[in-house]
Design a protein around this motif. Structure first.
Motif, PDB file in Angstrom:
ATOM      1  N   TRP A 165       0.827  -1.204   0.000  1.00  0.00           N
ATOM      2  CA  TRP A 165       0.000   0.000   0.000  1.00  0.00           C
ATOM      3  C   TRP A 165       0.866   1.262   0.000  1.00  0.00           C
ATOM      4  O   TRP A 165       0.553   2.231  -0.693  1.00  0.00           O
ATOM      5  CB  TRP A 165      -0.955   0.043   1.187  1.00  0.00           C
ATOM      6  N   MET A 168       1.802   1.890  -3.452  1.00  0.00           N
ATOM      7  CA  MET A 168       0.641   2.330  -4.217  1.00  0.00           C
ATOM      8  C   MET A 168       0.228   3.739  -3.813  1.00  0.00           C
ATOM      9  O   MET A 168      -0.119   4.575  -4.667  1.00  0.00           O
ATOM     10  CB  MET A 168      -0.523   1.367  -3.995  1.00  0.00           C
ATOM     11  N   LYS A 171       2.184   6.319  -5.556  1.00  0.00           N
ATOM     12  CA  LYS A 171       1.732   6.531  -6.937  1.00  0.00           C
ATOM     13  C   LYS A 171       0.470   7.381  -6.975  1.00  0.00           C
ATOM     14  O   LYS A 171       0.308   8.231  -7.858  1.00  0.00           O
ATOM     15  CB  LYS A 171       1.487   5.191  -7.623  1.00  0.00           C
ATOM     16  N   PHE A 196      -7.787  -0.082  -1.149  1.00  0.00           N
ATOM     17  CA  PHE A 196      -6.682  -1.030  -1.330  1.00  0.00           C
ATOM     18  C   PHE A 196      -6.671  -2.086  -0.232  1.00  0.00           C
ATOM     19  O   PHE A 196      -6.456  -3.274  -0.505  1.00  0.00           O
ATOM     20  CB  PHE A 196      -5.351  -0.281  -1.346  1.00  0.00           C
ATOM     21  N   GLY A 231      -1.803  -0.129 -10.195  1.00  0.00           N
ATOM     22  CA  GLY A 231      -0.782   0.908 -10.116  1.00  0.00           C
ATOM     23  C   GLY A 231       0.083   1.015 -11.355  1.00  0.00           C
ATOM     24  O   GLY A 231       0.994   1.838 -11.407  1.00  0.00           O
TER      25      GLY A 231
END
Length: 246
Positions: A165, A168, A171, A196, A231
């Motif tokens: 996570w 992610m 991002k 997520f 992602g």
């Protein structure tokens, strides 16, 4: 909430958890809004030191240092940030950092390998069952947040999944150009984390005693798209943020 109040809030978070990269990132944004450029640069640099994958922090540190007149420090942090962003495949921070280096007459560093860094080796299975992946891993050493959500994550999500996570989440921040010192952007980041990790509204209400703050519908749509692609957003060429801008 005004910047000074946010500064105090995030300083308290850091005092409680000195390795909280997101607290440093949020504090840096609040300092930047309050035009405390030198302090903002130092704070973003600390964020990047804790989490090198947070390439946006290098970009913002360089911007703050330039505004503070600390050009030499900006060169150092932007050079390292360019290398990190390039090797990790973070196109948008890479391009922004390249523009800033050009603005201070600093050449781009040579990056020998411009392919994204390989994924970290899979850690050995532990005896903790992650409720998201249904796979065994290791438990986090402590709750990541000092609230009901943090306790739920500690009890249900493995360290391996939470580390995924973090990547992610970086991002999400980069692609959508989130400023976590703004309430509406903080809500976007929290929503992405809940999606997520599988924290639905019912779980959130149970552990927090209130309904979650929901982001704008456009942001929700884009977050769902980011999650559906795992992602992997290279095809957007750093332009995904245009889907949520006026």
């Amino acid at each position: 909430m005004d910047p000074k109040t946010r500064i105090t809030q995030f300083q308290r978070l850091i005092a409680d958890d000195p390795n909280n990269d997101m607290a440093y990132f949020s504090l840096g944004n609040a300092l930047l809004q309050n035009e405390q450029y030198e302090e903002a640069g130092d704070t973003f640099a600390k964020c990047a030191q804790i989490n090198e994958a947070m390439t946006k922090a290098y970009q913002l540190a360089g911007d703050a240092y330039i505004k503070a007149g600390r050009v030499d420090q900006a060169k150092v942090v932007l050079t390292k940030g360019y290398i990190e962003a390039t090797t990790r495949g973070d196109l948008m921070p890479k391009n922004a950092i390249a523009d800033m280096l050009a603005s201070i007459n600093e050449p781009l560093p040579e990056v020998k390998n411009e392919t994204p860094k390989p994924e970290a080796p899979v850690e050995p299975e532990g005896d903790f069952l992650c409720q998201k992946t249904k796979q065994r891993g290791t438990q986090l050493p402590r709750p990541p947040f000092k609230n009901g959500v943090g306790n739920w994550i500690y009890e249900n999500i493995s360290k391996q999944t939470f580390d995924e996570w973090i990547g992610m989440g970086t991002k999400v921040i980069n692609e959508l150009r989130l400023d976590l010192s703004r309430d509406e952007h903080d809500a976007v980041y929290d929503y992405a984390m809940r999606v997520f990790l599988g924290i639905n509204d019912e779980i959130y209400e149970q552990v927090m005693g209130r309904k979650p703050v929901m982001p704008d519908g456009q942001f929700r749509t884009v977050i769902d798209e980011i999650m559906s692609k795992g992602g992997h957003l290279e095809s957007y060429q750093g332009n995904m943020h245009t889907q949520v801008e006026d």
